[in-house]
Design an enzyme around this catalytic site. Structure first.
Site, PDB file in Angstrom:
ATOM      1  N   ILE A   1     -53.490  23.040 -17.762  1.00 27.77           N
ATOM      2  CA  ILE A   1     -54.263  22.341 -18.565  1.00 27.77           C
ATOM      3  C   ILE A   1     -53.301  21.114 -19.260  1.00 27.77           C
ATOM      4  CG2 ILE A   1     -55.608  21.998 -20.870  1.00 27.77           C
ATOM      5  CD1 ILE A   1     -56.735  23.635 -18.429  1.00 27.77           C
TER       6      ILE A   1
ATOM      7  N   GLU B   1     -56.824  16.970 -10.024  1.00 25.03           N
ATOM      8  CA  GLU B   1     -58.258  16.424  -9.943  1.00 25.03           C
ATOM      9  C   GLU B   1     -58.863  16.225  -8.663  1.00 25.03           C
ATOM     10  OE1 GLU B   1     -58.859  13.351 -12.794  1.00 25.03           O
ATOM     11  OE2 GLU B   1     -57.419  13.766 -14.073  1.00 25.03           O
TER      12      GLU B   1
ATOM     13  N   ARG C   1     -27.419  -4.405  -3.535  1.00 24.21           N
ATOM     14  CA  ARG C   1     -26.310  -3.493  -2.540  1.00 24.21           C
ATOM     15  C   ARG C   1     -26.033  -4.523  -1.351  1.00 24.21           C
ATOM     16  NH1 ARG C   1     -22.963   0.538  -1.992  1.00 24.21           N
ATOM     17  NH2 ARG C   1     -23.470   1.889  -0.110  1.00 24.21           N
TER      18      ARG C   1
END
Length: 387
Positions: A165, A371, A276
């Site tokens: 939950i 979900e 980088r």
């Protein structure tokens, strides 16, 4: 000819109100959430100050009408805000997502006037909500739930437990699904509004998770929990409809969360690859890196368009079940793939917590699970294609 020349807005073209909310959510995420993201992830807890700020910003009741002290906004506005918050921290994104697309929507669509007057002002201004459907033996098979509700005078007495939950630690208002008539199967399922202080209700074990760690995920226990009949959302035995229709909308919210994760990972990769250097030049100058970035951006845009399209359909009162399933499925795939590539582009630095992409990678994984799993979304899509 005049009609032919009229322009239809692009899916990503926002109204003035939508753009204002998008900008506000983005600024809030960058200034208030990002500085706390790493600490919240390590502590596995939302900063309580942020919870208060979400209410102060109006981000917890976006669709709630102004007469209930809400924002008076739209479903699409909720989706735009969820995406921007999740771009910085998906744990905080799902916190507001559950409130807006599941809990608030369930109340807006199914509550009678009495319930709206009692609860919507609280949900808009100071009370967190939670959506309690899943159980130990009731995940994808959502209607196999075993929590029962026994009628006693002017109350129902609930017994059982709920797992996974979201928002359980912070919530005061819980939408709990229980069966009033197990012999009737899913047609006995009923939605109950349970307050944290109700007798027989308690929040139990908090899960220690791989990703979205600051988002609380707990078990709740119902041990002879007394709920007044006036707190039934919808009708007795109609809870399965409340659950199905609310989850259909909630999946669009998860799609927005996944788009936010993917965009955040890409943003980090774009910045890093231009800083980088290897072999005396920026790694973004290498064609192999540039092509990866281009593919990531393209995949994110396809996911965003699916999410926005399903949200627009829902908002316009048109059928959106297939489109919502596609949006949730595809956005989850994209979030996992893009965040993984972002880790690759960071090299060794991508694997350490000092840099943000390892968190995006961990956070993305849940998108294919909660979900409605990716397999359940594929099942829904194929069923609608073949009917």
């Amino acid at each position: 000819m005049k009609q032919a020349m009229e322009r239809t807005p692009a899916l990503t073209q926002l109204t003035e109100d939508e753009k204002m909310l998008q900008d506000a959510a983005k600024d809030f995420a960058e200034s208030q959430i990002r500085p706390k993201t790493r600490a919240m992830d390590e502590d596995a807890e939302l900063d309580p100050e942020l919870v208060r700020q979400f209410f102060d910003m109006g981000l917890m009741g976006i669709e709630i009408p102004e007469k209930y002290r809400g924002g008076g906004g739209t479903f699409f506005m909720s989706i735009v805000a969820i995406e921007q918050i999740s771009r910085v921290d998906a744990s905080v994104g799902v916190f507001m997502d559950v409130q807006n697309t599941l809990v608030n929507n369930a109340f807006l669509n199914w509550a009678n006037d009495d319930i709206k007057e009692r609860y919507l002002p609280q949900l808009a201004n100071d009370k967190v909500g939670a959506y309690c459907l899943s159980e130990a033996d009731s995940g994808s098979d959502a209607f196999a739930l075993k929590t029962t509700a026994r009628e006693e005078g002017d109350e129902y007495v609930l017994n059982g437990s709920k797992l996974w939950i979201t928002n359980a630690k912070e919530a005061d208002i819980f939408l709990v699904f229980a069966n009033t008539n197990p012999d009737a199967g899913y047609k006995g399922i009923t939605a109950f509004i349970v307050e944290r202080e109700f007798e027989g209700f308690s929040v139990s074990k908090k899960e220690d998770k791989l990703g979205i760690r600051a988002s609380s995920t707990c078990e709740i226990l119902l041990e002879n929990c007394h709920v007044p009949k006036k707190n039934i959302l919808g009708d007795v035995g109609n809870g399965y409809k409340v659950a199905i229709e609310t989850l259909n909308e909630g999946r669009i919210g998860i799609g927005a969360q996944m788009v936010g994760i993917a965009q955040g990972a890409l943003d980090a990769a774009l910045g890093y690859t231009q800083e980088r250097k290897q072999f005396k030049k920026k790694i973004s100058d290498f064609q192999g890196v540039r092509f990866q970035l281009a593919r990531m951006a393209t995949d994110i845009e396809t996911a965003r368009l699916l999410v926005y399209n399903s949200a627009r359909l829902k908002e316009n009162g048109e059928r959106f079940l297939k489109e919502a399933a596609m949006a949730k499925y595809h956005a989850s795939e994209v979030a996992e793939n893009v965040s993984s590539l972002a880790v690759d582009l960071f090299g060794g630095y991508g694997y350490v917590k000092e840099y943000p992409v390892e968190k995006y990678y961990r956070d993305a994984k849940i998108g294919k699970i909660y979900e409605g799993t990716s397999n359940m979304q594929l099942n829904t899509i194929s069923k609608l294609l073949l009917k």
